[in-house]
Design a protein around this motif. Structure first.
Motif, PDB file in Angstrom:
ATOM      1  N   LEU A 119      27.110   5.596  32.757  1.00 28.84           N
ATOM      2  CA  LEU A 119      27.012   7.028  33.020  1.00 28.84           C
ATOM      3  C   LEU A 119      27.272   7.344  34.484  1.00 28.84           C
ATOM      4  O   LEU A 119      27.863   8.376  34.804  1.00 28.84           O
ATOM      5  CB  LEU A 119      25.657   7.564  32.574  1.00 28.84           C
ATOM      6  N   LEU A 120      26.860   6.466  35.384  1.00 37.45           N
ATOM      7  CA  LEU A 120      27.145   6.670  36.799  1.00 37.45           C
ATOM      8  C   LEU A 120      28.650   6.571  37.069  1.00 37.45           C
ATOM      9  O   LEU A 120      29.206   7.385  37.818  1.00 37.45           O
ATOM     10  CB  LEU A 120      26.377   5.641  37.627  1.00 37.45           C
TER      11      LEU A 120
ATOM     12  N   CYS B 178      30.284   9.710  35.781  1.00 38.68           N
ATOM     13  CA  CYS B 178      30.033  10.810  36.717  1.00 38.68           C
ATOM     14  C   CYS B 178      30.992  10.739  37.899  1.00 38.68           C
ATOM     15  O   CYS B 178      31.586  11.750  38.288  1.00 38.68           O
ATOM     16  CB  CYS B 178      28.596  10.761  37.194  1.00 38.68           C
TER      17      CYS B 178
ATOM     18  N   MET C 291      34.447  11.686  36.740  1.00 33.25           N
ATOM     19  CA  MET C 291      34.572  13.134  36.514  1.00 33.25           C
ATOM     20  C   MET C 291      34.719  13.879  37.829  1.00 33.25           C
ATOM     21  O   MET C 291      35.543  14.791  37.945  1.00 33.25           O
ATOM     22  CB  MET C 291      33.352  13.657  35.753  1.00 33.25           C
ATOM     23  N   LEU C 292      33.933  13.507  38.816  1.00 36.68           N
ATOM     24  CA  LEU C 292      34.015  14.198  40.101  1.00 36.68           C
ATOM     25  C   LEU C 292      35.322  13.883  40.822  1.00 36.68           C
ATOM     26  O   LEU C 292      35.914  14.768  41.448  1.00 36.68           O
ATOM     27  CB  LEU C 292      32.801  13.847  40.960  1.00 36.68           C
TER      28      LEU C 292
ATOM     29  N   GLU D  41      35.004  19.791  35.227  1.00 37.28           N
ATOM     30  CA  GLU D  41      34.708  18.422  35.635  1.00 37.28           C
ATOM     31  C   GLU D  41      33.462  18.365  36.511  1.00 37.28           C
ATOM     32  O   GLU D  41      32.658  17.440  36.418  1.00 37.28           O
ATOM     33  CB  GLU D  41      35.903  17.806  36.375  1.00 37.28           C
TER      34      GLU D  41
ATOM     35  N   GLY E  73      30.207  16.453  35.419  1.00 38.33           N
ATOM     36  CA  GLY E  73      29.763  15.387  36.311  1.00 38.33           C
ATOM     37  C   GLY E  73      28.304  15.521  36.683  1.00 38.33           C
ATOM     38  O   GLY E  73      27.555  14.539  36.696  1.00 38.33           O
ATOM     39  N   VAL E  74      27.861  16.742  36.957  1.00 38.20           N
ATOM     40  CA  VAL E  74      26.448  16.965  37.298  1.00 38.20           C
ATOM     41  C   VAL E  74      25.559  16.712  36.082  1.00 38.20           C
ATOM     42  O   VAL E  74      24.493  16.090  36.197  1.00 38.20           O
ATOM     43  CB  VAL E  74      26.258  18.388  37.860  1.00 38.20           C
TER      44      VAL E  74
ATOM     45  N   ILE F  16      26.174  14.703  33.575  1.00 36.49           N
ATOM     46  CA  ILE F  16      26.158  13.263  33.314  1.00 36.49           C
ATOM     47  C   ILE F  16      25.276  12.556  34.331  1.00 36.49           C
ATOM     48  O   ILE F  16      24.569  11.598  33.996  1.00 36.49           O
ATOM     49  CB  ILE F  16      27.600  12.705  33.305  1.00 36.49           C
ATOM     50  N   LEU F  17      25.277  13.016  35.581  1.00 37.42           N
ATOM     51  CA  LEU F  17      24.395  12.434  36.588  1.00 37.42           C
ATOM     52  C   LEU F  17      22.925  12.649  36.220  1.00 37.42           C
ATOM     53  O   LEU F  17      22.091  11.748  36.373  1.00 37.42           O
ATOM     54  CB  LEU F  17      24.694  13.023  37.965  1.00 37.42           C
TER      55      LEU F  17
ATOM     56  N   CYS G 179      21.800  12.950  33.143  1.00 37.48           N
ATOM     57  CA  CYS G 179      21.545  12.045  32.008  1.00 37.48           C
ATOM     58  C   CYS G 179      21.360  10.607  32.488  1.00 37.48           C
ATOM     59  O   CYS G 179      20.513   9.881  31.963  1.00 37.48           O
ATOM     60  CB  CYS G 179      22.695  12.110  31.011  1.00 37.48           C
TER      61      CYS G 179
END
Length: 188
Positions: free
Chosen positions: A33-34, A37, A40-41, A122, A126-127, A129-130, A132
């Motif tokens: 997940l990191l 993220c 995505m960013l 995105e 990204g936020v 997912i961070l 999560c």
């Protein structure tokens, strides 16, 4: 083109199988997940300039993101099955699927944010997912642990762990230590 979109499926499933037993479920879920993220960013930053919006660049990011998302799906599905006690596993997985499908409604709203600012979807994803990934730190590790069969077992799982406890950081037992721990004790 369609054949290229399925290329990440096999490597993602093999990576999930190999990494589960090497670094543990919690560490793998958090790391994936990191990485998603970060991707995505980075995608949001790359797509913020109009010069980088070519179909090849978009497709490359799509395939990379698909690989990471498949790896996250496979590893998190295994982790979820191990965390939920056997007696309520079917009901819990049904509820999880219902919740995940209800979030598909939000997909169109997030993608329409592209009209406001092109990389905004995105950034939002990204936020999320961070967040999560941070929530995964609160879950217990299941590698080399007895999995819960009842609700009481589920409540006891990970009770002695901290948010920073990962099984890949624990000291591995040497074969001599394993043999002595399995040997019968006097009076037992």
């Amino acid at each position: 083109m369609a054949a290229l979109t399925v290329t990440p499926f096999l490597p993602a499933s093999l990576a999930a199988i190999i990494l589960h037993d090497r670094i543990g479920r919690k560490a793998l879920a958090f790391t994936i997940l990191l990485l998603i993220c970060i991707c995505m960013l980075v995608t949001g930053v790359v797509l913020s300039s109009a010069a980088n919006r070519s179909p090849r660049v978009l497709f490359t990011f799509y395939v990379i993101g698909l690989g990471f998302s498949q790896l996250a799906f496979f590893s998190n599905m295994q982790y979820t099955l191990e965390l939920i006690p056997t007696c309520v596993r079917c009901q819990a997985l049904g509820a999880l699927y219902s919740i995940s499908y209800s979030f598909l409604i939000c997909k169109g709203c997030i993608l329409n944010m592209r009209n406001i600012f092109f990389p905004l979807p995105e950034i939002i994803l990204g936020v999320l997912i961070l967040l999560c990934a941070g929530l995964f730190l609160l879950l217990p590790e299941t590698l080399n642990r007895t999995l819960p069969c009842s609700l009481e077992d589920g409540e006891k799982l990970g009770i002695d762990e901290h948010w920073y406890t990962f099984s890949c950081m624990e000291k591995r037992k040497q074969p001599e230590e394993l043999d002595s721990s399995l040997a019968p004790r006097n009076g037992i």
